[in-house]
Design an enzyme around this catalytic site. Sequence first.
Site, PDB file in Angstrom:
ATOM      1  N   PRO A 183       0.676  -1.280   0.154  1.00  0.00           N
ATOM      2  CA  PRO A 183      -0.018   0.220  -0.078  1.00  0.00           C
ATOM      3  C   PRO A 183       0.698   1.260  -0.136  1.00  0.00           C
ATOM      4  CG  PRO A 183      -0.037  -1.088   1.915  1.00  0.00           C
ATOM      5  CD  PRO A 183       1.043  -1.814   1.434  1.00  0.00           C
ATOM      6  N   GLU A 184       1.080   1.865  -1.023  1.00  0.00           N
ATOM      7  CA  GLU A 184       1.266   3.269  -1.136  1.00  0.00           C
ATOM      8  C   GLU A 184      -0.244   3.927  -1.688  1.00  0.00           C
ATOM      9  OE1 GLU A 184       5.025   4.591  -2.934  1.00  0.00           O
ATOM     10  OE2 GLU A 184       5.943   2.438  -2.437  1.00  0.00           O
ATOM     11  N   HIS A 221      -4.970 -14.911   9.088  1.00  0.00           N
ATOM     12  CA  HIS A 221      -4.719 -13.343   9.484  1.00  0.00           C
ATOM     13  C   HIS A 221      -5.905 -12.391   9.042  1.00  0.00           C
ATOM     14  CE1 HIS A 221      -0.572 -14.448  10.598  1.00  0.00           C
ATOM     15  NE2 HIS A 221      -0.721 -14.893   9.388  1.00  0.00           N
ATOM     16  N   ARG A 262       1.087  -8.852   9.177  1.00  0.00           N
ATOM     17  CA  ARG A 262       1.907  -8.048   9.973  1.00  0.00           C
ATOM     18  C   ARG A 262       1.210  -7.356  11.164  1.00  0.00           C
ATOM     19  NH1 ARG A 262       6.772  -5.992   6.514  1.00  0.00           N
ATOM     20  NH2 ARG A 262       7.812  -5.655   8.329  1.00  0.00           N
ATOM     21  N   ARG A 293      16.640  22.307   5.125  1.00  0.00           N
ATOM     22  CA  ARG A 293      16.560  21.125   5.438  1.00  0.00           C
ATOM     23  C   ARG A 293      17.773  20.418   5.078  1.00  0.00           C
ATOM     24  NH1 ARG A 293      11.583  18.571   6.521  1.00  0.00           N
ATOM     25  NH2 ARG A 293       9.879  20.267   7.269  1.00  0.00           N
TER      26      ARG A 293
END
Length: 270
Positions: free
Chosen positions: A2-3, A91, A110, A151
Amino acid sequence: MPELPEVETTRRGLAPHLEGRRITSVLLRRPDLRWPIPRAIKRQLPQQQILAVRRRAKYLLIDTEPGSALLHLGMSGVLRVLAPSTPLGAHDHVDIGLDSGQVLRFTDPRRFGCLLWQAAGSTHELLAGLGPEPLTADFDGDYLFDLSRKRKAPVKTFLMDQSVVVGVGNIYVAEALFRAGIAPTRAAGSVGRERYERLATAVKDILAHAIHRGGTTLRDFLNADGAPGYFEQELFVYGREGEACKTCGRRLRGDRLGNRATAWCGHCQR
DNA sequence: CTCTTAACCTGGACGC
DNA sequence: TGCGTCCAGGTTAAGA
């Protein structure tokens, strides 16, 4: 998997099966995800009608009148709409029953994912500090340039910071930096305005393209499919350390940046 | 503030 | 076949 593109693809796949449906039951088999699933999920959701399925950053929101179920897939989460008779996996943590007779099943080996509650009219604190959506006009080269001044962190780390811009994970950041010709190791503050313009454009193009591809592969959420791989053939650098650059043929470099594997071309990216 | 590091958890790939 | 090690698309908490 998942992005942002994967979460958006999930949203688009789920929405037709969820919106307008009434929730008939909520079954929590394993409530100890990243955070405990709050009581409100079990208490508030049953009998509610699903008004909309939205996405903010990598979070999915399932809206009902009293509030929204807030879901994150973590590293390994999957949401599918299935027949209730579908065999249970080790799961499969949550089943949300629908008046269509189907169930929305949340699977996450996970358990880095979460299922939380956001009361109507409020904003969950996890959503409060997020940066702009990359596919909106709020996000552009000037925005990145202004925010990055002074930065010192690597530009890759900067871009993956969800308070800077949301939805960009380890795969797509690598690909966007390659397309923009920027070395991921470079300090964010040392990248010029013009190059940030190219980077912002690259992020938008790559995410939009990946959503487009994902939409064609994961369309059917009724079947237990899940295996993506649709973008794999199109990767220029992610996961390709040591292999040949598809542009110049040189060996791609590899290192760890912020504890994340990073590959790039020392020749094409400066 | 900014930045870095460790931690959360399971499963699959790989080396011996 | 078995076992140890390392790695994984995310995020936060803690510490410098």
